[in-house]
Design an enzyme around this catalytic site. Sequence first.
Site, short mmCIF file in Angstrom:
data_model
loop_
_atom_site.label_atom_id
_atom_site.label_comp_id
_atom_site.label_asym_id
_atom_site.label_seq_id
_atom_site.Cartn_x
_atom_site.Cartn_y
_atom_site.Cartn_z
N TYR A 1 -39.96 24.12 27.28
CA TYR A 1 -38.52 24.32 27.47
C TYR A 1 -37.87 23.20 28.30
O TYR A 1 -36.65 23.15 28.40
CB TYR A 1 -38.22 25.68 28.08
N HIS B 1 -23.14 40.30 24.85
CA HIS B 1 -24.02 39.60 23.91
C HIS B 1 -23.26 39.25 22.62
O HIS B 1 -22.53 40.08 22.08
CB HIS B 1 -25.21 40.51 23.59
N GLU C 1 -33.98 41.76 29.77
CA GLU C 1 -32.65 42.04 29.22
C GLU C 1 -32.43 43.56 29.06
O GLU C 1 -31.33 44.07 29.31
CB GLU C 1 -32.49 41.35 27.86
C1 UD2 Z 1 -33.36 36.62 24.84
C2 UD2 Z 1 -32.33 36.42 25.92
C3 UD2 Z 1 -33.04 35.89 27.16
C4 UD2 Z 1 -34.07 36.87 27.64
C5 UD2 Z 1 -35.04 37.14 26.50
C6 UD2 Z 1 -35.97 38.28 26.90
C7 UD2 Z 1 -30.25 35.92 24.76
C8 UD2 Z 1 -29.35 34.87 24.22
N1 UD2 Z 1 -31.35 35.48 25.42
O1 UD2 Z 1 -33.64 35.28 24.47
O2 UD2 Z 1 -32.12 35.67 28.21
O3 UD2 Z 1 -33.42 38.06 28.05
O4 UD2 Z 1 -34.38 37.50 25.28
O5 UD2 Z 1 -36.74 38.73 25.84
O6 UD2 Z 1 -29.97 37.09 24.61
N2 UD2 Z 1 -38.45 30.15 29.25
C9 UD2 Z 1 -39.13 28.98 29.59
N3 UD2 Z 1 -40.28 28.66 28.93
C10 UD2 Z 1 -40.77 29.43 27.92
C11 UD2 Z 1 -40.10 30.60 27.56
C12 UD2 Z 1 -38.92 30.94 28.23
O7 UD2 Z 1 -38.72 28.25 30.48
O8 UD2 Z 1 -41.83 29.04 27.36
C13 UD2 Z 1 -37.23 30.51 30.00
C14 UD2 Z 1 -36.05 29.63 29.62
O9 UD2 Z 1 -35.20 29.49 30.74
C15 UD2 Z 1 -35.37 30.46 28.53
C16 UD2 Z 1 -35.57 31.87 29.07
O10 UD2 Z 1 -36.86 31.86 29.71
O11 UD2 Z 1 -34.01 30.08 28.38
C17 UD2 Z 1 -35.51 33.01 28.05
O12 UD2 Z 1 -36.44 32.80 27.00
P1 UD2 Z 1 -35.94 32.62 25.50
O13 UD2 Z 1 -34.65 31.88 25.51
O14 UD2 Z 1 -37.02 32.07 24.67
O15 UD2 Z 1 -35.68 34.11 25.05
P2 UD2 Z 1 -34.82 34.57 23.76
O16 UD2 Z 1 -34.28 33.41 23.02
O17 UD2 Z 1 -35.56 35.61 22.97
#
Ligand code: UD2
Length: 296
Positions: free
Chosen positions: A69, A176, A246
Amino acid sequence: KLKNFGLRSPVGFVYNQPSALVSRTDVASVTSWLAPIIWEGTFDATLIDFIYKQQNLTIATTVFALGKYTRFLKDFLESAEQHYFVGFRVHYYLFTDHPEEVPEVKMGENHRLIVRKVPSMNRWQDISMGRMEILEKLIKNELASEADYIFCLDVDAKFYGRWGVESLGRLVGVIHPWYFDAPRDKFTYERRPESQAYIPVEEGDYYFTGAAFGGSLEDVHHLTKTCREQMNIDIANSIEALWHEESHLNKYFLHNKPSKLLSPEYLWRDINAWAAQIKVVRFSHVAKNNAEVRPN
Ligand code: UD2
């Protein structure tokens, strides 16, 4: 009564008269508990900047970039420097397991980047949920004399428009972008009663994103502490909420109503279809290949 704000209207500072009658009619700009919902057209940016300028505020902003990331950091930070609290004091706290991969980004006046090394983790769910405990500690141990407000933002996102002092409040949630026009029984809340994040189908106000939330230090400390405790109870009971922290955030907001809500302008998704109500996209999730960027 501008005097009550400690303001003196300087010569030449002219702004549109606020109206008691005319406002946005296509969206709700207040909740049923009288918290404002911020949309383009509900505030005067020049006026609100002027009011907050007198307060000499610092906005702490946390962002996590672990594993692959870190690739999102350049766009996140460069775009933030163009649109995020421009002209106000911002301290970014960046948590990463690869400090050497943090790009050089020129910070604007009064903006500072503080990099913190954290251990790597194997599950993306643990990274995402682990943010709550790190935030809880940061606020308790360090921020008291350093900042007035805090926002916690996902890194796989970019700013396209202004995000400023109109977003400040005691407890701030962001609606959201997928569920702003959905009935509550369609929200992806945790529905198993065994989880601490459980919300029955007939309950719930809005579906909030975990990608952005904030508020005063005291309120966000209470939020992060509560979510961390609730997630630990789930771990002890061998259950993980559907959308991780979340889900717990949504449960928290059900019982601790946000004092201000930000419309999906403040967290859109690059891949979302255009919606008539969205006049400005301010912050938006970039399209990413989850299988490629996540550790598991
Ligand atoms: C959703 C949510 C996210 C979080 C997640 C939980 C939205 C738009 N986003 O996104 O906020 O609640 O669900 O399941 O609703 N990260 C790292 N390295 C990694 C993985 C994650 O640094 O390998 C951090 C990074 O800051 C990232 C955040 O964790 O922005 C959330 O992870 P995600 O964006 O992959 O999660 P996502 O897209 O399912």
